[in-house]
Scaffold this motif. Structure first.
Motif, PDB file in Angstrom:
ATOM      1  N   ALA A  72       9.359 -25.397  45.975  1.00  0.00           N
ATOM      2  CA  ALA A  72       9.263 -26.825  46.246  1.00  0.00           C
ATOM      3  C   ALA A  72      10.201 -27.283  47.355  1.00  0.00           C
ATOM      4  CB  ALA A  72       9.546 -27.614  44.967  1.00  0.00           C
ATOM      5  N   SER A  73      11.372 -26.674  47.454  1.00  0.00           N
ATOM      6  CA  SER A  73      12.384 -27.156  48.403  1.00  0.00           C
ATOM      7  C   SER A  73      12.466 -26.327  49.679  1.00  0.00           C
ATOM      8  CB  SER A  73      13.761 -27.185  47.727  1.00  0.00           C
ATOM      9  OG  SER A  73      14.139 -25.882  47.300  1.00  0.00           O
ATOM     10  N   ASP A  74      11.459 -25.470  49.934  1.00  0.00           N
ATOM     11  CA  ASP A  74      11.556 -24.576  51.088  1.00  0.00           C
ATOM     12  C   ASP A  74      10.614 -24.978  52.213  1.00  0.00           C
ATOM     13  OD1 ASP A  74      12.659 -22.138  52.301  1.00  0.00           O
ATOM     14  OD2 ASP A  74      10.592 -21.435  52.191  1.00  0.00           O
ATOM     15  N   ALA A  75      11.107 -24.918  53.449  1.00  0.00           N
ATOM     16  CA  ALA A  75      10.321 -25.328  54.617  1.00  0.00           C
ATOM     17  C   ALA A  75       9.148 -24.392  54.894  1.00  0.00           C
ATOM     18  CB  ALA A  75      11.223 -25.407  55.850  1.00  0.00           C
ATOM     19  N   HIS A  76       9.230 -23.142  54.442  1.00  0.00           N
ATOM     20  CA  HIS A  76       8.159 -22.186  54.722  1.00  0.00           C
ATOM     21  C   HIS A  76       7.003 -22.277  53.732  1.00  0.00           C
ATOM     22  CE1 HIS A  76      10.300 -19.852  57.849  1.00  0.00           C
ATOM     23  NE2 HIS A  76       9.086 -19.459  58.148  1.00  0.00           N
ATOM     24  N   ALA A  77       7.172 -23.068  52.685  1.00  0.00           N
ATOM     25  CA  ALA A  77       6.077 -23.235  51.733  1.00  0.00           C
ATOM     26  C   ALA A  77       4.902 -23.922  52.420  1.00  0.00           C
ATOM     27  CB  ALA A  77       6.551 -24.070  50.549  1.00  0.00           C
ATOM     28  N   GLY A  78       3.696 -23.639  51.947  1.00  0.00           N
ATOM     29  CA  GLY A  78       2.516 -24.252  52.552  1.00  0.00           C
ATOM     30  C   GLY A  78       1.261 -23.547  52.105  1.00  0.00           C
ATOM     31  N   HIS A  79       0.140 -24.047  52.562  1.00  0.00           N
ATOM     32  CA  HIS A  79      -1.151 -23.502  52.152  1.00  0.00           C
ATOM     33  C   HIS A  79      -1.565 -22.392  53.116  1.00  0.00           C
ATOM     34  CE1 HIS A  79      -1.455 -26.636  49.158  1.00  0.00           C
ATOM     35  NE2 HIS A  79      -1.174 -27.538  50.084  1.00  0.00           N
ATOM     36  N   TRP A  80      -0.876 -21.231  52.970  1.00  0.00           N
ATOM     37  CA  TRP A  80      -1.183 -20.072  53.789  1.00  0.00           C
ATOM     38  C   TRP A  80      -0.845 -18.834  52.981  1.00  0.00           C
ATOM     39  CZ3 TRP A  80       2.841 -18.206  57.826  1.00  0.00           C
ATOM     40  CH2 TRP A  80       4.135 -18.446  57.359  1.00  0.00           C
ATOM     41  N   HIS A  81      -0.907 -17.640  53.592  1.00  0.00           N
ATOM     42  CA  HIS A  81      -0.766 -16.422  52.795  1.00  0.00           C
ATOM     43  C   HIS A  81       0.672 -15.951  52.654  1.00  0.00           C
ATOM     44  CE1 HIS A  81      -0.488 -14.560  56.765  1.00  0.00           C
ATOM     45  NE2 HIS A  81      -0.168 -13.412  56.200  1.00  0.00           N
ATOM     46  N   ARG A  82       1.609 -16.596  53.346  1.00  0.00           N
ATOM     47  CA  ARG A  82       3.019 -16.209  53.223  1.00  0.00           C
ATOM     48  C   ARG A  82       3.801 -17.365  52.601  1.00  0.00           C
ATOM     49  NH1 ARG A  82       3.830 -13.744  59.162  1.00  0.00           N
ATOM     50  NH2 ARG A  82       5.764 -14.924  58.994  1.00  0.00           N
ATOM     51  N   GLN A  83       3.426 -17.713  51.371  1.00  0.00           N
ATOM     52  CA  GLN A  83       4.016 -18.864  50.704  1.00  0.00           C
ATOM     53  C   GLN A  83       5.435 -18.599  50.222  1.00  0.00           C
ATOM     54  OE1 GLN A  83       1.110 -19.713  47.676  1.00  0.00           O
ATOM     55  NE2 GLN A  83      -0.443 -20.316  49.170  1.00  0.00           N
ATOM     56  N   VAL A  84       5.693 -17.390  49.747  1.00  0.00           N
ATOM     57  CA  VAL A  84       7.042 -17.002  49.319  1.00  0.00           C
ATOM     58  C   VAL A  84       7.339 -15.616  49.877  1.00  0.00           C
ATOM     59  CG1 VAL A  84       7.090 -18.399  47.212  1.00  0.00           C
ATOM     60  CG2 VAL A  84       6.180 -16.059  47.128  1.00  0.00           C
ATOM     61  N   SER A  85       8.630 -15.311  49.996  1.00  0.00           N
ATOM     62  CA  SER A  85       9.032 -14.017  50.541  1.00  0.00           C
ATOM     63  C   SER A  85      10.093 -13.370  49.662  1.00  0.00           C
ATOM     64  CB  SER A  85       9.559 -14.178  51.973  1.00  0.00           C
ATOM     65  OG  SER A  85      10.642 -15.093  52.013  1.00  0.00           O
ATOM     66  N   PHE A  86      10.130 -12.043  49.719  1.00  0.00           N
ATOM     67  CA  PHE A  86      11.055 -11.253  48.908  1.00  0.00           C
ATOM     68  C   PHE A  86      11.797 -10.260  49.802  1.00  0.00           C
ATOM     69  CE2 PHE A  86       7.454 -12.402  46.303  1.00  0.00           C
ATOM     70  CZ  PHE A  86       7.959 -12.676  45.041  1.00  0.00           C
ATOM     71  N   LEU A  87      13.045 -10.019  49.481  1.00  0.00           N
ATOM     72  CA  LEU A  87      13.809  -8.925  50.090  1.00  0.00           C
ATOM     73  C   LEU A  87      14.765  -8.396  49.033  1.00  0.00           C
ATOM     74  CD1 LEU A  87      14.366  -7.325  52.746  1.00  0.00           C
ATOM     75  CD2 LEU A  87      16.292  -8.880  53.113  1.00  0.00           C
ATOM     76  N   ALA A  88      14.859  -7.089  48.937  1.00  0.00           N
ATOM     77  CA  ALA A  88      15.703  -6.468  47.917  1.00  0.00           C
ATOM     78  C   ALA A  88      17.184  -6.561  48.267  1.00  0.00           C
ATOM     79  CB  ALA A  88      15.312  -5.001  47.738  1.00  0.00           C
ATOM     80  N   ALA A  89      17.996  -6.753  47.257  1.00  0.00           N
ATOM     81  CA  ALA A  89      19.450  -6.699  47.444  1.00  0.00           C
ATOM     82  C   ALA A  89      19.854  -5.338  47.987  1.00  0.00           C
ATOM     83  CB  ALA A  89      20.162  -6.988  46.119  1.00  0.00           C
ATOM     84  N   GLU A  90      19.090  -4.298  47.624  1.00  0.00           N
ATOM     85  CA  GLU A  90      19.360  -2.963  48.136  1.00  0.00           C
ATOM     86  C   GLU A  90      19.160  -2.910  49.653  1.00  0.00           C
ATOM     87  OE1 GLU A  90      18.146  -2.617  43.817  1.00  0.00           O
ATOM     88  OE2 GLU A  90      17.439  -3.729  45.578  1.00  0.00           O
ATOM     89  N   SER A  91      18.191  -3.683  50.170  1.00  0.00           N
ATOM     90  CA  SER A  91      17.978  -3.758  51.615  1.00  0.00           C
ATOM     91  C   SER A  91      19.145  -4.455  52.299  1.00  0.00           C
ATOM     92  CB  SER A  91      16.676  -4.509  51.913  1.00  0.00           C
ATOM     93  OG  SER A  91      15.554  -3.817  51.416  1.00  0.00           O
ATOM     94  N   ILE A  92      19.639  -5.499  51.675  1.00  0.00           N
ATOM     95  CA  ILE A  92      20.790  -6.212  52.243  1.00  0.00           C
ATOM     96  C   ILE A  92      22.008  -5.300  52.285  1.00  0.00           C
ATOM     97  CG2 ILE A  92      22.359  -8.169  51.911  1.00  0.00           C
ATOM     98  CD1 ILE A  92      19.985  -9.704  50.728  1.00  0.00           C
ATOM     99  N   ARG A  93      22.175  -4.476  51.245  1.00  0.00           N
ATOM    100  CA  ARG A  93      23.301  -3.528  51.258  1.00  0.00           C
ATOM    101  C   ARG A  93      23.144  -2.504  52.382  1.00  0.00           C
ATOM    102  NH1 ARG A  93      23.244  -4.135  45.580  1.00  0.00           N
ATOM    103  NH2 ARG A  93      21.929  -2.300  45.232  1.00  0.00           N
ATOM    104  N   THR A  94      21.902  -2.113  52.668  1.00  0.00           N
ATOM    105  CA  THR A  94      21.667  -1.209  53.794  1.00  0.00           C
ATOM    106  C   THR A  94      22.178  -1.824  55.085  1.00  0.00           C
ATOM    107  OG1 THR A  94      19.715  -0.223  52.741  1.00  0.00           O
ATOM    108  CG2 THR A  94      19.877  -0.027  55.134  1.00  0.00           C
ATOM    109  N   ALA A  95      21.898  -3.109  55.286  1.00  0.00           N
ATOM    110  CA  ALA A  95      22.377  -3.809  56.482  1.00  0.00           C
ATOM    111  C   ALA A  95      23.897  -3.955  56.459  1.00  0.00           C
ATOM    112  CB  ALA A  95      21.712  -5.176  56.582  1.00  0.00           C
ATOM    113  N   GLN A  96      24.454  -4.223  55.298  1.00  0.00           N
ATOM    114  CA  GLN A  96      25.912  -4.347  55.179  1.00  0.00           C
ATOM    115  C   GLN A  96      26.597  -3.028  55.523  1.00  0.00           C
ATOM    116  OE1 GLN A  96      26.121  -5.704  51.128  1.00  0.00           O
ATOM    117  NE2 GLN A  96      26.172  -7.876  51.695  1.00  0.00           N
TER     118      GLN A  96
END
Length: 210
Positions: A72-96
């Motif tokens: 509800a509070s996100d600017a990327h929400a909308g009537h399209w196919h990428r309504q929500v997004s996911f990224l793993a904490a494990e991926s963030i640790r890879t970047a860290q």
């Protein structure tokens, strides 16, 4: 964010060339398959008021997810196919581990997850978040048409490789700490995803840019 084209500032142009050369010489960011350690859950819910910016964890650790729309509070929400997004904490640790000072939401993901390798599931897979929300995986990875600051600093950006997108089939409340369950395994297709979007991702993978 840094762009690929030249500017009128020779010092800035030289710095961008050096960063680009450094990026090309650095191994791509990838998370090992054995890095994911359960239980599967949401570790952070992140939103932003504007597109193209980093997201921040929601106040109170909970938010409403709207069917066929997104958070509800996100600017990327909308009537399209990428309504929500996911990224793993494990991926963030890879970047860290590459030396980046990044945390939940910095890659623009709505849901930071832990203990589940969403990359291993085909399109059409349905996930239950908490007790109410159902999301169908609609796209795996994305093509970045301009290079972001993270790419130049790390030699790569992990979200295009490991970010996941979904369509909300059933809305409700989500909370940090909610379990993630696979309720239906997909067949590799998603009726909500435009053919052009899939072709773009497939072409980038064939060319080795994703």
């Amino acid at each position: 964010m840094p762009q690929d084209h030249s500017t009128d500032n020779p010092i800035l142009d030289a710095a961008k060339r050096e960063l680009a050369e450094r990026a090309q010489a650095t191994a791509p960011l990838r998370t090992a398959n054995d890095a994911y350690d359960g239980p599967a859950r949401i570790t952070s819910i992140n939103t932003s008021a504007h597109k193209g910016t980093r997201k921040t964890p929601v106040t109170g650790g909970h938010d409403s997810v709207i069917e066929q729309f997104g958070l509800a509070s996100d600017a990327h929400a909308g009537h399209w196919h990428r309504q929500v997004s996911f990224l793993a904490a494990e991926s963030i640790r890879t970047a860290q581990n590459r030396g980046l000072d990044v945390r939940e939401g910095d890659f623009g993901e709505n849901f930071t997850t832990q203990g589940i390798n969403l990359l291993s599931f085909p399109l059409g897979t349905q996930l239950k978040l908490g007790s109410e929300v159902i999301v169908e995986i609609s796209q795996i990875g994305k093509v970045c048409h301009t290079r972001c600051a993270i790419y130049y600093l790390a030699g790569d950006c992990i979200f295009p490789h490991e970010g996941i997108f979904g369509v909300v089939l059933h809305g409700g409340e989500v909370h940090t700490g909610d379990d993630i369950q696979v309720v239906k395994l997909g067949d590799g297709t998603c009726s909500f995803t435009p053919v052009e979007a899939l072709k773009e991702v497939e072409r980038a993978r064939r060319e080795g840019t994703l």
